[in-house]
Design a protein around this motif. Structure first.
Motif, mmCIF file in Angstrom:
data_model
loop_
_atom_site.group_PDB
_atom_site.id
_atom_site.type_symbol
_atom_site.label_atom_id
_atom_site.label_comp_id
_atom_site.label_asym_id
_atom_site.label_seq_id
_atom_site.Cartn_x
_atom_site.Cartn_y
_atom_site.Cartn_z
ATOM 1 N N SER A 158 1.121 -1.437 -0.128
ATOM 2 C CA SER A 158 0.132 -0.201 -0.005
ATOM 3 C C SER A 158 0.840 1.324 0.174
ATOM 4 O O SER A 158 0.784 2.184 -0.074
ATOM 5 C CB SER A 158 -1.170 -0.005 1.907
ATOM 6 O OG SER A 158 -1.187 -0.702 1.250
ATOM 7 N N GLU A 159 1.892 1.594 0.729
ATOM 8 C CA GLU A 159 2.585 2.162 0.578
ATOM 9 C C GLU A 159 3.461 2.722 -0.668
ATOM 10 O O GLU A 159 3.331 3.797 -0.418
ATOM 11 C CB GLU A 159 3.754 1.685 1.909
ATOM 12 C CG GLU A 159 3.854 1.699 3.475
ATOM 13 C CD GLU A 159 2.818 0.583 3.432
ATOM 14 O OE1 GLU A 159 2.774 0.248 5.465
ATOM 15 O OE2 GLU A 159 3.343 -0.713 2.697
ATOM 16 N N GLY A 160 3.941 1.984 -1.779
ATOM 17 C CA GLY A 160 3.891 2.121 -2.604
ATOM 18 C C GLY A 160 3.164 2.892 -3.518
ATOM 19 O O GLY A 160 3.124 4.095 -4.600
ATOM 20 N N ALA A 161 1.767 2.785 -3.509
ATOM 21 C CA ALA A 161 0.440 3.815 -4.315
ATOM 22 C C ALA A 161 -0.097 4.667 -3.367
ATOM 23 O O ALA A 161 0.223 5.180 -5.108
ATOM 24 C CB ALA A 161 -1.139 2.126 -3.738
ATOM 25 N N ILE A 162 0.366 4.556 -2.299
ATOM 26 C CA ILE A 162 -0.010 5.404 -1.418
ATOM 27 C C ILE A 162 1.147 7.171 -1.836
ATOM 28 O O ILE A 162 0.689 8.384 -2.150
ATOM 29 C CB ILE A 162 -0.224 5.483 -0.279
ATOM 30 C CG1 ILE A 162 -1.096 5.388 0.315
ATOM 31 C CG2 ILE A 162 -0.282 7.301 0.842
ATOM 32 C CD1 ILE A 162 -0.839 4.768 2.047
ATOM 33 N N ALA A 163 2.405 6.501 -2.058
ATOM 34 C CA ALA A 163 3.317 7.491 -2.800
ATOM 35 C C ALA A 163 3.050 7.980 -4.273
ATOM 36 O O ALA A 163 3.873 8.901 -4.478
ATOM 37 C CB ALA A 163 5.072 6.832 -2.166
ATOM 38 N N ALA A 164 2.965 6.701 -5.033
ATOM 39 C CA ALA A 164 2.406 7.263 -6.420
ATOM 40 C C ALA A 164 1.356 8.172 -6.238
ATOM 41 O O ALA A 164 1.373 9.274 -7.344
ATOM 42 C CB ALA A 164 2.380 5.711 -7.318
ATOM 43 N N LEU A 165 0.471 7.995 -5.557
ATOM 44 C CA LEU A 165 -0.717 9.427 -5.991
ATOM 45 C C LEU A 165 0.115 10.640 -5.129
ATOM 46 O O LEU A 165 -0.102 11.652 -5.524
ATOM 47 C CB LEU A 165 -1.777 8.810 -4.621
ATOM 48 C CG LEU A 165 -3.218 9.932 -4.086
ATOM 49 C CD1 LEU A 165 -3.660 9.549 -5.378
ATOM 50 C CD2 LEU A 165 -3.063 9.283 -3.409
ATOM 51 N N LYS A 166 0.609 10.639 -4.333
ATOM 52 C CA LYS A 166 0.770 11.837 -3.479
ATOM 53 C C LYS A 166 2.106 12.348 -4.917
ATOM 54 O O LYS A 166 2.087 13.794 -5.252
ATOM 55 C CB LYS A 166 2.015 11.897 -2.031
ATOM 56 C CG LYS A 166 0.570 11.826 -1.075
ATOM 57 C CD LYS A 166 1.377 11.588 0.511
ATOM 58 C CE LYS A 166 2.449 10.468 0.315
ATOM 59 N NZ LYS A 166 3.433 11.138 1.714
ATOM 60 N N ASN A 167 2.903 11.599 -5.648
ATOM 61 C CA ASN A 167 3.255 12.609 -6.147
ATOM 62 C C ASN A 167 3.102 12.820 -7.492
ATOM 63 O O ASN A 167 3.455 12.616 -8.701
ATOM 64 C CB ASN A 167 5.043 11.387 -6.695
ATOM 65 C CG ASN A 167 5.575 11.069 -5.388
ATOM 66 O OD1 ASN A 167 5.788 12.088 -4.938
ATOM 67 N ND2 ASN A 167 6.067 10.193 -5.057
ATOM 68 N N GLY A 168 2.194 12.799 -7.184
ATOM 69 C CA GLY A 168 0.653 13.105 -9.112
ATOM 70 C C GLY A 168 1.159 11.689 -9.776
ATOM 71 O O GLY A 168 0.299 12.400 -10.956
ATOM 72 N N ILE A 169 1.315 10.704 -9.368
ATOM 73 C CA ILE A 169 1.733 9.643 -10.937
ATOM 74 C C ILE A 169 0.164 8.838 -11.386
ATOM 75 O O ILE A 169 0.066 8.699 -11.797
ATOM 76 C CB ILE A 169 2.926 8.502 -10.657
ATOM 77 C CG1 ILE A 169 4.365 9.127 -9.958
ATOM 78 C CG2 ILE A 169 2.962 7.154 -11.353
ATOM 79 C CD1 ILE A 169 5.025 8.418 -9.781
ATOM 80 N N VAL A 170 -0.713 8.895 -10.354
ATOM 81 C CA VAL A 170 -1.579 7.749 -10.134
ATOM 82 C C VAL A 170 -3.043 8.693 -9.640
ATOM 83 O O VAL A 170 -2.373 10.007 -9.173
ATOM 84 C CB VAL A 170 -1.673 7.090 -9.585
ATOM 85 C CG1 VAL A 170 -1.101 5.608 -9.953
ATOM 86 C CG2 VAL A 170 -1.523 6.852 -8.406
ATOM 87 N N ASP A 171 -4.018 8.531 -9.837
ATOM 88 C CA ASP A 171 -5.194 9.029 -9.507
ATOM 89 C C ASP A 171 -5.841 8.991 -8.513
ATOM 90 O O ASP A 171 -6.646 10.093 -7.264
ATOM 91 C CB ASP A 171 -6.131 9.993 -10.334
ATOM 92 C CG ASP A 171 -5.588 10.333 -11.594
ATOM 93 O OD1 ASP A 171 -4.952 11.334 -11.638
ATOM 94 O OD2 ASP A 171 -5.620 9.850 -12.792
ATOM 95 N N ILE A 172 -6.326 7.746 -8.033
ATOM 96 C CA ILE A 172 -6.014 6.695 -6.990
ATOM 97 C C ILE A 172 -5.214 6.379 -6.219
ATOM 98 O O ILE A 172 -4.595 5.194 -7.696
ATOM 99 C CB ILE A 172 -8.099 6.006 -7.710
ATOM 100 C CG1 ILE A 172 -8.868 7.013 -7.509
ATOM 101 C CG2 ILE A 172 -8.344 5.165 -6.480
ATOM 102 C CD1 ILE A 172 -9.524 6.307 -8.321
ATOM 103 N N ALA A 173 -5.357 5.581 -5.023
ATOM 104 C CA ALA A 173 -4.730 4.669 -4.636
ATOM 105 C C ALA A 173 -5.229 3.648 -3.816
ATOM 106 O O ALA A 173 -6.155 3.581 -2.945
ATOM 107 C CB ALA A 173 -3.457 5.083 -3.786
ATOM 108 N N GLY A 174 -4.894 2.476 -4.105
ATOM 109 C CA GLY A 174 -6.310 1.650 -3.005
ATOM 110 C C GLY A 174 -5.074 0.512 -1.728
ATOM 111 O O GLY A 174 -4.021 0.662 -1.785
ATOM 112 N N SER A 175 -5.633 1.100 -0.896
ATOM 113 C CA SER A 175 -4.475 0.521 0.254
ATOM 114 C C SER A 175 -5.336 -0.612 1.469
ATOM 115 O O SER A 175 -6.745 -0.532 1.264
ATOM 116 C CB SER A 175 -4.284 1.689 1.233
ATOM 117 O OG SER A 175 -3.467 1.850 2.475
ATOM 118 N N SER A 176 -4.557 -1.708 2.041
ATOM 119 C CA SER A 176 -4.664 -2.776 3.173
ATOM 120 C C SER A 176 -5.481 -1.634 4.468
ATOM 121 O O SER A 176 -5.053 -2.340 4.740
ATOM 122 C CB SER A 176 -4.186 -3.644 2.701
ATOM 123 O OG SER A 176 -3.317 -3.355 2.931
#
Length: 277
Positions: free
Chosen positions: A70-88
């Motif tokens: 999840s940490e990688g997805a959240i980092a991608a969201l904060k860096n503007g790489i993605v629009d949505i992050a899924g997390s557990s």
């Protein structure tokens, strides 16, 4: 001649402007695509949602990237790489930059399952499960099953599935060094299906959606189903959440609205998840 040359030049100028216009249009289309990154535990729920959403909106374009954590997805969201992050896991204070928001999407039961070669074992007690994961019990015959070595399929200690296994059943005892550690849940599921006499923990919803030919075990006599979750008897459940920017593009907001709509809730319920809405 001069007229023809000038006409040709104007034609060339006109033609050479088209590629840039087309590129601009393509860029615009690319920017409108919804980009989602999720941990391996959230892959299934987002696949269900995106397929249903795109069936409803034929023009919607969604790009999904599966990451191990999840940490990688959240980092991608904060860096503007993605629009949505899924997390557990819920958004941690150190992960929150003040520009993103978290909302729980659904609960996903975790099951302990075996390869279908394991006959005669339908239930495990906490003590038995602990003994399997620590290596004290190494043969299925010790549990009423076939005379075969137990193959333990495991996840890294910082993954949600392993954390929940420890919380509710395994405790703090070290896992046997003979366990096969797999980084992604999908890898564990594939390995379990192809490895006779193996055991592992993963998503009930994934098992139901894909009709996996595995044996789902009861734990301490309690079957892993929605009824036992709602009555509080089965507690090993993973909470899946969705994180997005506080001021998202209209296309992203439209997808978010769908996920929390009554239609989205029914879809998740039908697929084996328990909607949090």
């Amino acid at each position: 001649m001069i007229f023809l040359v000038l006409g040709s030049c104007n034609s060339i100028k006109s033609n050479t402007s088209n590629p840039s216009q087309i590129a601009s249009q393509n860029d615009s289309q690319t920017q409108s695509a919804i980009k989602i990154a999720g941990s391996s535990s959230s892959v299934t729920i987002f696949k269900v949602l995106t397929e249903a959403y795109q069936a409803q909106d034929k023009t919607a374009k969604i790009d999904f990237v599966s990451l191990s954590q999840s940490e990688g997805a959240i980092a991608a969201l904060k860096n503007g790489i993605v629009d949505i992050a899924g997390s557990s896991h819920k958004l941690k204070p150190e992960e929150n930059n003040g520009k993103i928001q978290y909302r729980e999407l659904a609960q996903d039961l975790l099951i302990v399952a075996t390869h279908n070669s394991v006959q005669g074992v339908t239930n495990l007690t906490t003590a038995q499960l602990q003994s399997i994961y620590t290596g004290k019990i190494v043969n299925w015959q010790q549990l009423g099953g076939p005379n075969a070595k137990i193959v333990v399929l495991d996840r890294p200690e910082d993954e949600s599935a392993k954390k929940l296994l420890r919380k509710y059943y395994l405790g703090k005892d070290e896992t046997t060094t003979n366990a096969i550690v797999l980084n992604k849940e999908g890898e564990l599921i594939d390995t379990l299906q192809n490895t006779p006499y193996s055991i592992g923990a993963f998503s009930l919803a994934y098992s139901l959606i894909n009709q996996l030919p595995v044996h789902r075990l009861s734990l301490n006599g309690i079957a892993p189903n929605k009824e036992n979750l709602t009555n509080g008897k089965y507690q090993m459940v993973r909470k899946l959440g969705i994180i997005w920017h506080k001021a998202p593009p209209p296309s992203t907001q439209k997808f978010i609205d769908f996920t929390f709509s009554s239609e989205g809730n029914k879809l998740l319920l039908d697929k084996g998840f328990i909607p949090s809405n």
